[in-house]
Design an enzyme around this catalytic site. Structure first.
Site, mmCIF file in Angstrom:
data_model
loop_
_atom_site.group_PDB
_atom_site.id
_atom_site.type_symbol
_atom_site.label_atom_id
_atom_site.label_comp_id
_atom_site.label_asym_id
_atom_site.label_seq_id
_atom_site.Cartn_x
_atom_site.Cartn_y
_atom_site.Cartn_z
ATOM 1 N N SER A 1 -1.346 9.425 5.260
ATOM 2 C CA SER A 1 -0.180 9.261 6.448
ATOM 3 C C SER A 1 -0.149 10.832 6.934
ATOM 4 C CB SER A 1 1.181 8.814 5.729
ATOM 5 O OG SER A 1 2.183 8.978 6.607
ATOM 6 N N TYR B 1 7.676 9.448 -0.191
ATOM 7 C CA TYR B 1 6.330 9.046 0.358
ATOM 8 C C TYR B 1 5.520 10.218 0.808
ATOM 9 C CZ TYR B 1 3.487 6.365 3.506
ATOM 10 O OH TYR B 1 2.446 5.691 4.378
HETATM 11 P P1 NAP Z 1 1.500 -3.468 4.691
HETATM 12 O O1 NAP Z 1 1.269 -4.189 6.074
HETATM 13 O O2 NAP Z 1 2.838 -3.153 4.222
HETATM 14 O O3 NAP Z 1 0.393 -3.968 3.756
HETATM 15 C C1 NAP Z 1 0.367 -3.357 2.211
HETATM 16 C C2 NAP Z 1 -0.560 -4.134 1.324
HETATM 17 O O4 NAP Z 1 -0.590 -3.407 0.090
HETATM 18 C C3 NAP Z 1 -0.525 -5.510 1.119
HETATM 19 O O5 NAP Z 1 -1.543 -6.344 1.197
HETATM 20 C C4 NAP Z 1 0.264 -5.717 -0.230
HETATM 21 O O6 NAP Z 1 -0.080 -6.750 -0.944
HETATM 22 C C5 NAP Z 1 -0.503 -4.531 -0.923
HETATM 23 N N1 NAP Z 1 -0.116 -3.865 -1.962
HETATM 24 C C6 NAP Z 1 1.000 -3.177 -1.983
HETATM 25 N N2 NAP Z 1 1.292 -2.780 -3.321
HETATM 26 C C7 NAP Z 1 0.397 -3.094 -4.128
HETATM 27 C C8 NAP Z 1 -0.157 -2.817 -5.296
HETATM 28 N N3 NAP Z 1 0.599 -2.323 -6.371
HETATM 29 N N4 NAP Z 1 -1.579 -3.484 -5.874
HETATM 30 C C9 NAP Z 1 -2.328 -4.068 -4.764
HETATM 31 N N5 NAP Z 1 -1.843 -4.149 -3.678
HETATM 32 C C10 NAP Z 1 -0.788 -3.781 -3.064
HETATM 33 O O7 NAP Z 1 1.204 -1.956 4.794
HETATM 34 P P2 NAP Z 1 0.048 -1.111 5.789
HETATM 35 O O8 NAP Z 1 1.056 -0.424 6.959
HETATM 36 O O9 NAP Z 1 -0.842 -1.720 6.182
HETATM 37 O O10 NAP Z 1 -0.181 0.369 4.966
HETATM 38 C C11 NAP Z 1 -1.689 0.568 4.385
HETATM 39 C C12 NAP Z 1 -1.687 1.967 4.049
HETATM 40 O O11 NAP Z 1 -1.627 2.604 5.086
HETATM 41 C C13 NAP Z 1 -0.805 2.238 3.092
HETATM 42 O O12 NAP Z 1 -1.274 3.234 2.133
HETATM 43 C C14 NAP Z 1 0.297 3.108 3.703
HETATM 44 O O13 NAP Z 1 0.967 4.118 2.985
HETATM 45 C C15 NAP Z 1 -0.647 3.819 4.994
HETATM 46 N N6 NAP Z 1 0.179 4.050 6.184
HETATM 47 C C16 NAP Z 1 0.571 3.158 6.990
HETATM 48 C C17 NAP Z 1 1.292 3.668 7.969
HETATM 49 C C18 NAP Z 1 2.057 2.484 8.960
HETATM 50 O O14 NAP Z 1 2.693 3.027 10.048
HETATM 51 N N7 NAP Z 1 1.865 1.510 8.970
HETATM 52 C C19 NAP Z 1 1.367 4.958 8.465
HETATM 53 C C20 NAP Z 1 0.846 5.893 7.635
HETATM 54 C C21 NAP Z 1 0.064 5.271 6.366
HETATM 55 P P3 NAP Z 1 0.561 -8.264 -0.681
HETATM 56 O O15 NAP Z 1 0.233 -8.730 0.625
HETATM 57 O O16 NAP Z 1 0.240 -8.960 -1.798
HETATM 58 O O17 NAP Z 1 2.275 -7.690 -0.692
#
Ligand code: NAP
Length: 250
Positions: free
Chosen positions: A145, A159
């Site tokens: 991030s 985070y």
């Molecule tokens: P999201 O929509 O909240 O999806 C998170 C996913 O991770 C879900 O499929 C969840 O499973 C899974 N998950 C959570 N804890 C887990 C665990 N302990 N073991 C296995 N799976 C797990 O998140 P996202 O926004 O796509 O984020 C993906 C990545 O991008 C993350 O690393 C996040 O920090 C990074 N990121 C996101 C943003 C943003 O603005 N969205 C910005 C910077 C970085 P379930 O579906 O079963 O709950």
């Protein structure tokens, strides 16, 4: 690398991981869709991939636990053979707030999922894929991030610190395995339209920050998926140890 390519994506039931699973399947990867709780969401990703003629399975596991990751890799190998590519995408934000108000349990969980899970999965991957261990090599992408640079003061310092640790891991591991057929890179996401903002306790955050970005909008998960799949591919064959911002100009 020779085919078939087998990609394991952690946290691929929703958001960026789900978009990456769909995009990679279109490139011909066999995809293991890991998730932790939401069976329906992961099942829908797998169904979409299969409907489009691709191959995928949903594998539930909490990747923050080393024993669960060992079991996950065994199930992945049983499904599609050796894992040749890995995306460490699973992440949790914890709750928005100031450092002095942070619950220690949330701090621990934030590091478990954003940092320790990447270590567990990379260990399992390198033990099998490194040419040092008789493997055929491959590639890893870690999902970081831009918070690692801003520090996210007043909101998500815990985070941001976890993602900074992930980036140090990214660089160190990349150097460690650089002569063993494995490339290791990261993407640093900006503000992306997923459920993570609501999970952090502020769904309106997306709209509030979107217009402050140079491109004056949030990104879509599919836009991050493009960068991840490119870094995984042989087109990025001389790139390792890097962090590519996918952040609309931030
Ligand atoms: P999201 O929509 O909240 O999806 C998170 C996913 O991770 C879900 O499929 C969840 O499973 C899974 N998950 C959570 N804890 C887990 C665990 N302990 N073991 C296995 N799976 C797990 O998140 P996202 O926004 O796509 O984020 C993906 C990545 O991008 C993350 O690393 C996040 O920090 C990074 N990121 C996101 C943003 C943003 O603005 N969205 C910005 C910077 C970085 P379930 O579906 O079963 O709950």
């Amino acid at each position: 690398m020779s085919s078939p390519r087998h990609l394991l994506i952690t946290g691929a039931g929703r958001g960026i991981g789900a978009a990456t699973a769909r995009r990679a399947a279109r490139e011909g990867y066999r995809v293991c869709v890991n998730y932790v709780a939401n069976d329906a969401a992961a099942g829908a990703v797998v169904a979409d991939i299969r409907a489009a003629g691709g191959e995928a399975v949903a594998l539930r596991a909490d990747v923050s636990r080393a024993d669960a990751v060992q079991d996950l890799f065994e199930r992945a190998v049983a499904a599609f053979g050796p894992v040749t590519h890995l995306v460490n995408n699973a992440g949790v934000p914890g709750r928005i707030g100031r450092v002095e108000a942070l619950d220690p349990a949330v701090l621990v969980r934030t590091f478990e999922v954003n940092v320790f899970a990447a270590f567990h999965c990379a260990q399992a991957f390198v033990r099998r894929a490194s040419t040092r261990h008789g493997g055929v090599g491959g590639a890893i992408v870690n999902v970081s991030s831009m918070a690692s640079r801003t520090g996210s003061p007043g909101e998500l310092v815990h985070y941001a610190a976890a993602k900074a640790a992930l980036e140090a891991f990214n660089y160190g591991l990349a150097s460690e395995v650089a002569t063993e057929g494995i490339r290791v890179n990261a993407v640093a996401c900006g503000l992306i339209e997923t459920d993570i903002h609501a999970e952090a306790g502020d769904a309106a955050r997306l709209q509030r920050y979107a217009t402050r970005m140079p491109m004056q909008r949030a990104g879509r998960p599919e836009e991050v998926a493009e960068a991840i799949v490119w870094l995984l591919s042989d087109a990025a064959s001389y790139i390792t140890g890097t962090v590519l911002p996918v952040a609309g100009g931030r």
